[in-house]
Every structure is written in structure tokens, then in C-alpha cells.
Scaffold this motif. Sequence first.
Motif: not given
Length: 433
Positions: A51-61
Motif C-alpha cells: 500500500t502507498t503511504f498517505g491513504h491513497n488508493a492503489g498499490m505500488l511495486i
Amino acid sequence: MNISVLTLFPELYKPFFDASLIKKAQEKGLVSCHTNNLLSYAPPKSRVDDTTFGHNAGMLIKPEIIDQAVTAGETALGTAYKIILSPQGKVMTQPRLQELYERIKDQKHIMLIASRYEGLDARVESHYADELVSVGNFVVMGGDIPAMLLIEGLLRFVPGIVGKEESVQLDSFSGAFVDYPEYTRPIVWKGVTVPEIIRSGNHAAIESWRQEQAAQLTVKKHFNWLRSVSTTQAERTLVKKYIPHHYVALMHNDMMLKEGRIGPTSVTSIDIHDIARSSTTYGLKNFFVVTNLKDQQKMVQKMLSFWVDEKIGGDYNNKRHHAVLSVRLENELDDVIMAIEKKEGKKPLIIGTSARQQDAQQAITYFDQEIVWQHDRPVLFLFGTGSGMSEKLLQRCDYMLPPLQSYYDFNHLSVRSAVAIILDKWLGVALQK
């Protein structure tokens, strides 16, 4: 040249690498294509993303996944020039693509990193990317199709991959003009006949026809591409041939006044001089000053009589004389329309301008020349004075341009400044790489 792609979906690339010119290029030994599966670097029962920091939608590799994949790829194929497909990258154009090829053509290993989900950790891009590339200002589901587009575009420049090198040099968007229309047999298909001139065998006539067709298609369909690249004098001559004739009218009747009334405004000589110079600079056929006040007309006529006189105005300032020759004085907008129709054989399309935001169905932008020019009619820009044109005049416009805006709050341009800016945004050159 080795090309490797870091991807979550290596299966997408097998048919791509095993087909057409890319397959033949590999068989000739001109290029070797590889994929590196990012899933291979995730520990068992763990994910490649987070998950991304900051409660953003979506995921990061995860950065460590990319790190391991890059290390493995460079261990196998050597140090790589690393290209990350990213919306933060420069948008590819044909000239930029060729520049990129010139930078990488001597590299033994080119590595493309195709992200998925919300993309890559920003630290990965800053640490690894030798180049950030975007294939367009739009969003797709991941970087794999963009990576394939980039590979195809770059490999066209590799000698020996495309059969005829001339076809690469003449690609659309490689020069000022897009490709001319091409035809094959049968001569007549669905009632449309192949133009006789390209069946004539007259090579000079065929080449001239092709240049004309390419110029016309580019002006009418890709004007914003055309204005972004350098052109030769011969190309500019062709361009001017296919840009529709444009006119400007500066209205002094039916204006909004500060007191909330509708009425006339005064003509100022500086507006006439400056708008005449702008109109001539951008190739407009005439600049109309529109006022039905007799004393204002006398003032304008007196000024014009000085400047249009070749011996008096011409000797005093020849460039000003040349610009003012385009000025015409008319009573009403209808007189302007009639004058243009008499000259062109067609009524003009009227494009309105306003400093006030207009809620109009006919709104266009400064990139919509194709919408206007497809009508094959002359174009008349309408500019107001005072506090702007009345609703009566605005209703006569076929299209409305948006108000000129900046990122700052002050917005109080003179009409002569607005004319110059708008003509430049609509007809001017805006070179890019």
C-alpha cells in the motif's frame, strides 16, 4: 543490442517478440529480446506490491523487488541503460524517439521497466531511471503496452530491421508533414478512383502531388503537430496555401459599458496600429474597425489616409505602412460579413472572444483548429472593446474561445494585447523537440 523488460506479465511479450520484424531482427542477430518476471523476486506467500503511504488508493511495486530484478538482469546481460515507462516522463514524439535512439544505439543492454497498479515508488524512478518515458497523456492499465510501443518505435531506427531505410526517414512526424495518401489496385474500389496523376508515370508531377497532399492533410488534421516543428521556406509556402483565410474585426458598436448600458465606444489609434501589425504578422487578410459613429469614422479615415499613402506613410515608416494597408473601416458587423463573402465567395465562420467565461455549447479551445477548418470557410475573429461585447453580438458567434488566463489573479489585458496573444495561440509557431 540486448533488450530486456522487467514485467509482471512476461506472457504478454512472447507473441510480440516472436512475430513480424522483431522476430526477423532476432534471427539476424541484430537484437536479442528478453523478459524478467518480477514475481520471481517475491518470497513465497508474499506480494510484489504494498500500500502507498498517505491513504491513497492503489498499490505500488515494492522497491526491493525492482532492485533484485535490476541486479539479476544486469548480471545476466551487462550494465543496462534503464528506461522506466512513467507518466512523469517526456511524452514521446517522433523527433524525441529518434533522439532517444541516438543516445542508446551504442548500448549493449537496454532495460525497460514496466510497472503496474499505481506504478513505482518515486525513489525507484529517481535511483534507477536513465530515462523516464511517457507514450501519451492518457492512462492505461500498466507499462507493458507502452513498453512494446517504445520497442517498436526504437527498433525501426536500427539498420537492417526495416527493409527500406527510406521508409523510416519518410515516416509521418519525422519531418514537418505526415504521409501523403497511398493507393493500390484495383483502380476503382467502392466507386472511388485512384487519382489519375499518380497513375501517370510522371515522377515530377507525382512528387509535387504528394507534397501538396501531405501539406494539406497536415494543416487540416495535425496543425498542432506542424507548428511544433521546424519548417523550411518551401514547406512554409505550402502551409500558407492550406491555412484558411482569417480576418479580425474590432467592434465598437453594441458594447457593454461600465454603467451597465449597451452602446458605442471610442476608437483609439494605438489599437489600430498594434492590431494591424499583429494581423499582418499572422497572415490575416484584413483587419476591420467597426464603428457607426460618423465623427469616429472621420478620425479613422484621416489616420488611414496618412499611413496607406506610399509616399507619405510609406516613406515615414514602411513596415507600419504595410501593416495598415490591411485595415478596413465598416459601419456594422453585417458589412464586415458581406465584405468577406464578396471576397471569398463564402460567409465567414465567426469566432468570438471574451474576457468573461461563456457557457456556450459552441465553446472551442486553442487546439481545435480542425473543428473550425473542416467547414472550409474563412474565419472571422470578433473582438470587443469597453467591457466586452453585448449578448446580441455574442449570439452571432459560431464558436467561442475561452478567456485568456494565467496562474495569477490579475486579468486586465488591453484588447490589442489580447488580439496578439490569441492570434499567436491560434496560428503561431510553438517549437518543441
